[in-house]
Structure formats: structure tokens, C-alpha cells
Design an enzyme around this catalytic site. Structure first.
Site, PDB file in Angstrom:
ATOM      1  N   ASP A  14       0.862  -1.185   0.000  1.00 52.24           N
ATOM      2  CA  ASP A  14       0.000   0.000   0.000  1.00 52.24           C
ATOM      3  C   ASP A  14       0.895   1.232   0.000  1.00 52.24           C
ATOM      4  O   ASP A  14       1.675   1.442   0.933  1.00 52.24           O
ATOM      5  CB  ASP A  14      -0.899  -0.017   1.242  1.00 52.24           C
ATOM      6  CG  ASP A  14      -1.982   1.054   1.191  1.00 52.24           C
ATOM      7  OD1 ASP A  14      -2.199   1.631   0.108  1.00 52.24           O
ATOM      8  OD2 ASP A  14      -2.605   1.308   2.235  1.00 52.24           O
ATOM      9  N   ASP A 108      -2.876   2.409  -6.293  1.00 52.59           N
ATOM     10  CA  ASP A 108      -1.727   2.463  -5.391  1.00 52.59           C
ATOM     11  C   ASP A 108      -1.637   1.288  -4.421  1.00 52.59           C
ATOM     12  O   ASP A 108      -0.942   1.381  -3.408  1.00 52.59           O
ATOM     13  CB  ASP A 108      -1.745   3.772  -4.600  1.00 52.59           C
ATOM     14  CG  ASP A 108      -2.942   3.875  -3.659  1.00 52.59           C
ATOM     15  OD1 ASP A 108      -3.918   3.132  -3.853  1.00 52.59           O
ATOM     16  OD2 ASP A 108      -2.888   4.705  -2.728  1.00 52.59           O
ATOM     17  N   GLU A 109      -2.296   0.173  -4.698  1.00 54.61           N
ATOM     18  CA  GLU A 109      -2.142  -0.992  -3.828  1.00 54.61           C
ATOM     19  C   GLU A 109      -2.408  -2.281  -4.596  1.00 54.61           C
ATOM     20  O   GLU A 109      -3.135  -2.298  -5.591  1.00 54.61           O
ATOM     21  CB  GLU A 109      -3.056  -0.911  -2.598  1.00 54.61           C
ATOM     22  CG  GLU A 109      -4.528  -0.916  -2.913  1.00 54.61           C
ATOM     23  CD  GLU A 109      -5.381  -0.976  -1.652  1.00 54.61           C
ATOM     24  OE1 GLU A 109      -5.025  -1.715  -0.709  1.00 54.61           O
ATOM     25  OE2 GLU A 109      -6.426  -0.293  -1.619  1.00 54.61           O
TER      26      GLU A 109
END
Length: 389
Positions: A14, A108-109
Site C-alpha cells: 500500500d 496504489d495498492e
């Protein structure tokens, strides 16, 4: 038999304050300052903010007017989705070089399956290498969770932000979870916490040993799943993009959303992320699904099928917003999700080129060009005006 067994290891990565971190990367003078990304509109909400801003109580999904009250001296910046997508591609490339099984959850993860990689140094060494590569090659910070399953890996990545690294072994999982408040299980909101408290259940350990009949009164059909999670058990596989039956994104909020405009803004952002991933994978779909999870763990899902192939942000948002308008969000929304299913590759399913379809395609391409040049903010304003009742 024992010699061929491989302990399952799932890694969750993350990125830390991703949008704000990219802005600071591009403008080093912002380092150390409270940076809030979300545009300039007084009616907008915070997309993300730096950890310096979070010290003042600012968090994602907070209305911008409230953020300005808490942190008036912050640097407020518009969303530049094209830039974040560019950096995301580089991050995902590192992931794909590491494991054949990468499940991208958002810009973003992602989850990576690191099972059976002993010959490459083992899961923990590989996970550290991924975190180090992101730091040294991209100059960005990521938090990492390594665990036997998705639930624990995602929990672990959130335990020591920013730039944390937490490993949870199968042997320590249940003991580690036991003293944690039940709200640490993603999706359990304040309302569900209050109901559990009436039965004397405040910690995950108490939840794990609770009578299933009691849990059904709180969670309904989700009771068995919640009980398994409380014991640290989760058998969901890591599903790579090639195997995915749908493309979606969910956001769980630190604070429940209770008004339509805040939920609408989140659905708009989710639609943009889903559309971006569809086009990146050269996919389109037929059906849009909206998921709304309330603070009492009650979940509502609505689906609708469009009359044209769906891959553009605007089309996804239009359908998702129509469904959102029919749902009462005042009880408090803990999670929102948008997904597109019935996937296909557009080249495999030709579309009749009616004149209006061609005009629609040209408009969307023009909008995408603007988005690439000026950022997603310009798209958000255009779509919001178009769909407003």
C-alpha cells in the site's frame, strides 16, 4: 508429502499518501509541508494528504471546507490522475517482475502471491526487495504486509505506516488479533461495533469465540465469514488481471459518509480508477455494479447493464450515480465500491458504428486527451456538470 508443502505467503503493498507523495516528488519544495490533494472546489473532498496534514486531523474523504478549517496553511493541489497513473504503471511493473500472481486493487495498492519462492531467497526477503526497489528506483514510500492470507496481509500493511514492514506468521495470527478492537476487521463500522458491545464483544478474540447465533443477529449472512476472519483465516486467492471476471475498486473510509455529495464524489473517483484499469488492460464490460456497505455491516449491491460497451469513466459514473441516487446513505456509509463485469476485449466484439456512437467515441477520446494533458480534475468537473439533475 511434507517436503513438497509450501507455506502460503501473500504480500500486500500500500503506497503511503500516494497522490501527495507524487506531488512532493515532482516538487521537492513541498517536502515537510502539509499537502492536501483534492482540488480547489469548496464542495469537494480530500483525495489524499501528506502525513504532515494528517497531524492536524485531515483525512481522505473529508470535505475540503473542513480540511481548510483544520489546516488553513496547507498546500492545496488539484488531482493529476494522469501523473499518478504513470507512476502506478512503474510500481505495478516492479510487482509483475516479482510474481506471476499480482492482483491490483487500485492505482496504489496490490496483492502479490509469494508462495513457493524459497529458491529466490524466501518471501520475506523478496518482500523487502520490492519495498526497497520502490524507494530507490521511484523515490516513493510503500508500506508492506506479509502474511498467510489477504486479510492478514492487508491488516499488516496498515499497522506501521508510513514505510512499515510487518510480517504475521500463521502461528501468531490468532494471538495477535485477539486484543485488537473489532473495528480492525475491515468493514466493521461503528454501528456494528455498538451492537457487538451490547453482547460484551469488543475485541477480535471475543468475536472469534462468540456464539455464531449472536453474530448472525449482527452480521446476518456474513456472520461465518466474520468469525473466520477473527481467527485469522481467509482462503481467497490472489487473482491476476488476466483471470479477473470483473474490474473494480473499493474504498473503506475512516469516517462514515452520511451525505449524497460526499458519496457521489467517491463514486466519481472510483469510476475513474476502474475506467483507467479497464483501458490499461484493453478491456470493456457490459455491467456496472455499485456496492454500498453501511456502518452496521449491512451491504447493498446494485447492478445495471448498459446499452453500449463500458470502459469510459463517464459511462461507468453515469450508471453508478443513477444507482447511488436510489440508496439512502444517511445511516452512514463505511465502504463504497464500483466494478465492471461481463468483460470482453473490444476487438473481439465489434460495435455497430451508428453516427451517435461515433460522436460519443470522439467526445470520449477528446476528454481522455484532456485528462492526459491536464489531469483528472478537468474530467471530474465535466462529468459532474453533465450528470447533475
Amino acid at each position: 508429502m511434507a517436503a513438497s508443502f509450501h507455506q502460503r505467503w501473500i504480500m500486500h503493498v500500500d503506497m503511503d499518501a500516494f497522490y501527495a507523495s507524487v506531488e512532493i516528488l515532482d516538487n521537492p519544495e513541498l517536502k515537510g509541508l502539509p499537502v492536501i490533494v483534492g482540488g480547489h472546489s469548496a464542495r469537494g473532498v480530500v483525495s489524499t494528504c501528506s502525513y504532515e496534514a494528517r497531524r492536524f486531523g485531515v483525512h481522505s474523504a473529508m470535505p475540503l471546507f473542513e480540511a481548510r478549517r483544520l489546516c488553513p496553511h496547507a498546500v492545496y493541489l488539484p488531482v493529476r490522475m494522469h501523473r499518478y497513473a504513470e507512476m502506478s504503471e512503474k510500481i505495478m511493473a516492479i510487482f509483475r517482475e516479482t510474481s506471476p500472481l499480482v492482483e491490483q486493487l487500485s492505482i496504489d495498492e496490490a496483492f502479490l502471491d509469494l508462495t513457493g519462492m524459497e529458491r529466490m531467497g524466501g518471501a520475506e526477503a523478496i518482500a523487502h526487495q520490492v519495498q526497497d526497489r520502490i524507494q530507490t528506483e521511484l523515490k516513493l514510500s510503500a508500506s508492506v504486509g506479509l502474511a498467510p492470507n489477504k486479510f492478514l496481509a492487508k491488516l499488516a500493511s496498515d499497522m506501521r505506516k508510513p514505510h512499515g514492514f510487518v510480517r504475521i506468521t500463521p502461528e501468531e495470527a490468532e494471538e495477535l488479533l485477539a486484543p485488537m478492537p473489532v473495528g480492525k476487521i475491515f468493514g466493521i463500522g461503528r454501528s456494528a461495533e455498538e451492537k457487538l458491545k451490547q453482547f460484551g464483544i469488543e475485541r477480535i478474540g471475543q468475536l472469534a469465540s462468540a456464539d455464531i447465533a449472536i453474530l448472525r443477529r449482527v452480521f446476518g449472512i456474513n456472520a461465518e465469514q466474520v468469525k473466520l476472519l477473527a481467527r485469522g483465516l481467509d482462503d481467497r486467492p490472489v487473482v491476476s488481471g488476466e483471470e479477473a471476471k470483473s474490474v473494480g475498486k473499493e474504498n473503506t473510509f475512516d469516517t462514515d459518509l452520511t451525505d449524497f455529495q460526499s458519496c457521489r464524489h467517491e463514486v466519481l473517483d472510483l469510476s475513474g480508477q476502474v475506467g483507467w484499469r479497464l483501458r490499461r488492460e484493453h478491456l470493456a464490460g457490459h455491467t456496472v455494479t455499485l456496492k454500498v456497505k453501511f456502518s452496521d455491516f449491512r451491504t447493498v449491491t446494485r447492478s445495471t447493464t448498459g446499452d453500449r460497451p463500458i470502459s469510459w469513466d463517464e459511462d461507468i459514473f453515469t450508471l453508478a450515480e443513477q444507482m447511488l441516487r436510489k440508496i439512502n446513505v444517511k445511516p452512514g456509509v463505511r465502504l463504497l465500491g464500483v466494478s465492471v463485469s461481463s468483460l470482453f476485449r473490444p476487438e473481439d466484439e465489434p460495435v455497430l458504428g451508428f453516427e451517435e456512437d461515433v460522436r460519443m467515441q470522439n467526445r470520449n477520446r477528446a476528454v481522455d486527451a484532456l485528462k492526459s494533458r491536464f489531469g483528472e480534475g478537468i474530467i471530474k468537473r465535466g462529468v459532474a456538470g453533465k450528470t447533475k439533475n
